[in-house]
Write an enzyme that holds these catalytic residues in place. Structure first.
Site, PDB file in Angstrom:
ATOM      1  N   LYS A 113       0.871  -1.183   0.000  1.00  0.00           N
ATOM      2  CA  LYS A 113       0.000   0.000   0.000  1.00  0.00           C
ATOM      3  C   LYS A 113       0.901   1.223   0.000  1.00  0.00           C
ATOM      4  O   LYS A 113       2.034   1.171   0.481  1.00  0.00           O
ATOM      5  CB  LYS A 113      -0.891   0.004   1.254  1.00  0.00           C
ATOM      6  CG  LYS A 113      -2.137   0.841   1.134  1.00  0.00           C
ATOM      7  CD  LYS A 113      -3.244   0.158   0.353  1.00  0.00           C
ATOM      8  CE  LYS A 113      -4.400   1.079   0.089  1.00  0.00           C
ATOM      9  NZ  LYS A 113      -5.557   0.393  -0.507  1.00  0.00           N
ATOM     10  N   ASP A 153      -6.878   4.308  -4.774  1.00  0.00           N
ATOM     11  CA  ASP A 153      -7.581   4.170  -3.491  1.00  0.00           C
ATOM     12  C   ASP A 153      -8.203   5.549  -3.262  1.00  0.00           C
ATOM     13  O   ASP A 153      -8.402   6.315  -4.227  1.00  0.00           O
ATOM     14  CB  ASP A 153      -6.610   3.768  -2.364  1.00  0.00           C
ATOM     15  CG  ASP A 153      -7.329   3.385  -1.064  1.00  0.00           C
ATOM     16  OD1 ASP A 153      -7.949   2.311  -1.020  1.00  0.00           O
ATOM     17  OD2 ASP A 153      -7.303   4.157  -0.091  1.00  0.00           O
TER      18      ASP A 153
HETATM   19  P1  NDP Z   1     -12.998   7.721  -2.993  1.00  0.00           P
HETATM   20  O1  NDP Z   1     -11.929   8.710  -2.757  1.00  0.00           O
HETATM   21  O2  NDP Z   1     -13.522   7.552  -4.371  1.00  0.00           O
HETATM   22  O3  NDP Z   1     -14.249   8.002  -2.029  1.00  0.00           O
HETATM   23  C1  NDP Z   1     -14.086   8.050  -0.638  1.00  0.00           C
HETATM   24  C2  NDP Z   1     -15.405   8.431  -0.012  1.00  0.00           C
HETATM   25  O4  NDP Z   1     -15.287   8.319   1.398  1.00  0.00           O
HETATM   26  C3  NDP Z   1     -15.833   9.867  -0.284  1.00  0.00           C
HETATM   27  O5  NDP Z   1     -17.222   9.921  -0.257  1.00  0.00           O
HETATM   28  C4  NDP Z   1     -15.215  10.620   0.894  1.00  0.00           C
HETATM   29  O6  NDP Z   1     -15.863  11.853   1.196  1.00  0.00           O
HETATM   30  C5  NDP Z   1     -15.474   9.615   2.007  1.00  0.00           C
HETATM   31  N1  NDP Z   1     -14.473   9.789   3.071  1.00  0.00           N
HETATM   32  C6  NDP Z   1     -13.120   9.722   2.954  1.00  0.00           C
HETATM   33  N2  NDP Z   1     -12.528   9.947   4.142  1.00  0.00           N
HETATM   34  C7  NDP Z   1     -13.543  10.156   5.021  1.00  0.00           C
HETATM   35  C8  NDP Z   1     -13.596  10.427   6.408  1.00  0.00           C
HETATM   36  N3  NDP Z   1     -12.475  10.520   7.147  1.00  0.00           N
HETATM   37  N4  NDP Z   1     -14.832  10.575   6.984  1.00  0.00           N
HETATM   38  C9  NDP Z   1     -15.962  10.473   6.246  1.00  0.00           C
HETATM   39  N5  NDP Z   1     -15.972  10.215   4.924  1.00  0.00           N
HETATM   40  C10 NDP Z   1     -14.791  10.058   4.328  1.00  0.00           C
HETATM   41  O7  NDP Z   1     -12.423   6.326  -2.431  1.00  0.00           O
HETATM   42  P2  NDP Z   1     -12.897   4.853  -2.740  1.00  0.00           P
HETATM   43  O8  NDP Z   1     -14.367   4.825  -2.976  1.00  0.00           O
HETATM   44  O9  NDP Z   1     -11.978   4.279  -3.746  1.00  0.00           O
HETATM   45  O10 NDP Z   1     -12.544   4.122  -1.362  1.00  0.00           O
HETATM   46  C11 NDP Z   1     -13.490   4.026  -0.290  1.00  0.00           C
HETATM   47  C12 NDP Z   1     -13.042   2.915   0.656  1.00  0.00           C
HETATM   48  O11 NDP Z   1     -12.970   1.684  -0.070  1.00  0.00           O
HETATM   49  C13 NDP Z   1     -11.660   3.111   1.286  1.00  0.00           C
HETATM   50  O12 NDP Z   1     -11.664   2.560   2.577  1.00  0.00           O
HETATM   51  C14 NDP Z   1     -10.758   2.269   0.379  1.00  0.00           C
HETATM   52  O13 NDP Z   1      -9.577   1.857   1.041  1.00  0.00           O
HETATM   53  C15 NDP Z   1     -11.675   1.097   0.093  1.00  0.00           C
HETATM   54  N6  NDP Z   1     -11.352   0.316  -1.086  1.00  0.00           N
HETATM   55  C16 NDP Z   1     -11.274   0.905  -2.316  1.00  0.00           C
HETATM   56  C17 NDP Z   1     -10.969   0.136  -3.414  1.00  0.00           C
HETATM   57  C18 NDP Z   1     -10.961   0.703  -4.797  1.00  0.00           C
HETATM   58  O14 NDP Z   1     -10.846  -0.095  -5.750  1.00  0.00           O
HETATM   59  N7  NDP Z   1     -11.123   1.993  -4.998  1.00  0.00           N
HETATM   60  C19 NDP Z   1     -10.638  -1.304  -3.288  1.00  0.00           C
HETATM   61  C20 NDP Z   1     -10.864  -1.832  -1.954  1.00  0.00           C
HETATM   62  C21 NDP Z   1     -11.170  -1.029  -0.902  1.00  0.00           C
HETATM   63  P3  NDP Z   1     -15.376  13.214   0.473  1.00  0.00           P
HETATM   64  O15 NDP Z   1     -15.819  13.103  -0.942  1.00  0.00           O
HETATM   65  O16 NDP Z   1     -16.037  14.284   1.240  1.00  0.00           O
HETATM   66  O17 NDP Z   1     -13.874  13.240   0.605  1.00  0.00           O
END
Ligand code: NDP
Length: 457
Positions: A113, A153
């Site tokens: 990571k 991510d």
């Molecule tokens: P994105 O950046 O596309 O979206 C993240 C989302 O989570 C946004 O809505 C963001 O809000 C919100 N968010 C981030 N940090 C916080 C916080 N501290 N408190 C509240 N809301 C928060 O990321 P992904 O959708 O790619 O990833 C989401 C999760 O899925 C993560 O945990 C990631 O590790 C996991 N994941 C992702 C994969 C992938 O293929 N993308 C694979 C496996 C797991 P805002 O828009 O306001 O920042």
């Protein structure tokens, strides 16, 4: 080995350890207990300075990281996160989880990571490009298609992968499948953007079918599903759920949560509006013309879990520790019987305790699937992208989607079978514990391979 200054890593380490100890694994395979201190230390951690220039011509500096955790099963593989909260504790927990998650896909991938404390919000495309270039100037020395293959991510989507891939190509003079999540015309795989969200829904579909003892494809029809997040994972999970007849009742971001008032869930047009807004780093609350007051309520600064009323399924899809013990109890009280994490370590230890003790105490039980099993679809399709790059071919959408479904389905079956095989007496008559099954199955696969490779003795 485990330092209290790394709270997220310590949490991930303890969660794995507690579930392994609460099973018959160490009685059946006592040699694996000695492996824990070895497997919990990353093979290599790279930390570097990233210097870039903003649009005003001012010098900016950020921290860059790559944690190369475990390369026993294949090249290090795992995403890059760009978020101001990024530090070594977070990246170590993510790399540790990734190692076992990748093992559960059945593909040849080690765990890693990386990322930076760079905040993409409020930055122009040119600033993001210059940052990605500066980040890759150093990272390109440490990665390669047989060594380490990063992906996206939080904060790293298709635009950032493009800038990073272009920079790698310039610095190394090599076009190679060194990143996944690439664009379709330059080596990407169909279904990669959708993979984590779709895979999560496929995993839950198998969970529902198993729990309800049916092969029906209609298991989502009319089910109320609470989702958190509104990024890549949440958007595609929501679209697949809508397609399968579920009612998506909530979406959130770091500023607040939208919840539907009645029985009409989010529509595909509303999800498309969210996707457009998030590409521009806009907050959900700015979408007042889409999320009209007659249908939605907005809750500033809140997460969905206590606001959604009766729900059948909860899918945390935002970030780590986004479900507390009290919120888990509220979900159970609201009738929620299926929880599956799109996010990594979405539930706190207290929340997991609530879900696992409810699994044991409620007559009908409860199903809790941790991220390392339920969200492995993203990295699985990254693995398929690597396979296509190696062969210089592109598989069809249907082909990739079918393979994704098979991987999620097999992953669920492996978790169930492993949980049954290693359950202790107290657990044997209850529903299989998916969190135990996932942790034990992932651990055994890596531990066996490390033994064969002479990595511990
Ligand atoms: P994105 O950046 O596309 O979206 C993240 C989302 O989570 C946004 O809505 C963001 O809000 C919100 N968010 C981030 N940090 C916080 C916080 N501290 N408190 C509240 N809301 C928060 O990321 P992904 O959708 O790619 O990833 C989401 C999760 O899925 C993560 O945990 C990631 O590790 C996991 N994941 C992702 C994969 C992938 O293929 N993308 C694979 C496996 C797991 P805002 O828009 O306001 O920042």
């Amino acid at each position: 080995m485990v330092r209290p200054s790394e709270p997220e890593f310590e949490q991930a380490y303890n969660e794995l350890l507690l579930t392994l100890e609460d099973s018959s694994l160490f009685q059946k395979k006592p040699q694996f207990r000695k492996l824990l201190p070895v497997i919990s230390v990353p093979e290599r951690v790279i930390q570097f300075r990233v210097v870039w220039e903003n649009d005003a011509g001012e010098i900016q500096v950020n921290n860059g990281f790559r944690v190369q955790y475990n390369s026993t099963l294949g090249p290090y593989k795992g995403g890059l996160r760009f978020h101001p909260s990024v530090n070594l504790s977070i990246l170590k927990f993510l790399g540790y989880e990734q190692t076992f998650k990748n093992a559960l896909t059945g593909l040849s991938m080690g765990g890693g990571k990386g990322g930076s404390d760079f905040d993409p919000k409020g930055k122009s495309d040119n600033e993001i490009r210059r940052f990605c270039d500066a980040f890759m100037r150093e990272l390109s020395r440490h990665i390669g298609y047989n060594t380490d293959v990063p992906a996206g991510d939080i904060g790293v989507g298709g635009r950032e992968i493009g800038f990073l891939f272009g920079a790698f190509k310039r610095y190394r003079n090599s076009w190679e499948g060194v990143l996944t999540g690439k664009g379709l015309s330059w080596g990407g795989s169909l279904i990669r953007p959708e993979a984590t969200g779709y895979g999560l829904v496929y995993f839950v579909e198998r969970m529902l079918q198993y729990a309800l003892k049916t092969d029906s494809k209609d298991v989502f029809k009319g089910k109320r599903v609470a989702l958190s997040g509104s990024g890549n994972v949440a958007q595609y999970a929501a679209l697949k759920l809508i397609d399968l007849g579920a009612i998506v009742v909530s979406l959130s971001d770091s500023k607040g949560t939208y919840v539907v008032k009645g029985d009409e869930g989010f529509t595909t047009a509303e999800i498309a509006a969210v996707a457009d807004a998030k590409l521009l780093h806009r907050d959900l609350v700015s979408l007042t013309s889409t999320f009209v007051e007659s249908k939605f309520t907005y809750h500033a600064g809140a997460r969905p879990w206590t606001l959604v009323g009766k729900v059948d399924i909860a899918l945390p899809c935002a970030t780590q520790n986004e479900v507390s013990g009290a919120e888990a109890a509220a979900l159970v009280a609201a009738g929620c019987r299926y929880i599956a994490e799109g996010s990594n370590m979405g539930s706190t230890m207290e929340a997991i305790d609530v879900f696992e003790s409810t699994r044991r105490s409620l007559p009908e039980g409860i199903w809790y699937a941790p991220g390392k099993a339920a969200n492995c679809g993203g990295v699985a399709v990254s693995g398929l992208e690597m396979a296509q790059n190696s062969q210089r071919v592109s598989w069809t959408r249907e082909e990739v989607d079918r393979k994704l479904f098979e991987i999620m389905s097999t992953c669920f079956d492996v978790c169930v079978e492993t949980a049954k095989e290693y359950s202790i007496e107290d657990d044997a008559s209850k529903l299989p514990s998916i969190v135990k099954g996932a942790n034990i199955a992932g651990f055994i696969k890596v531990a066996d391979a490390m033994t064969n490779l002479g990595d511990f003795y």
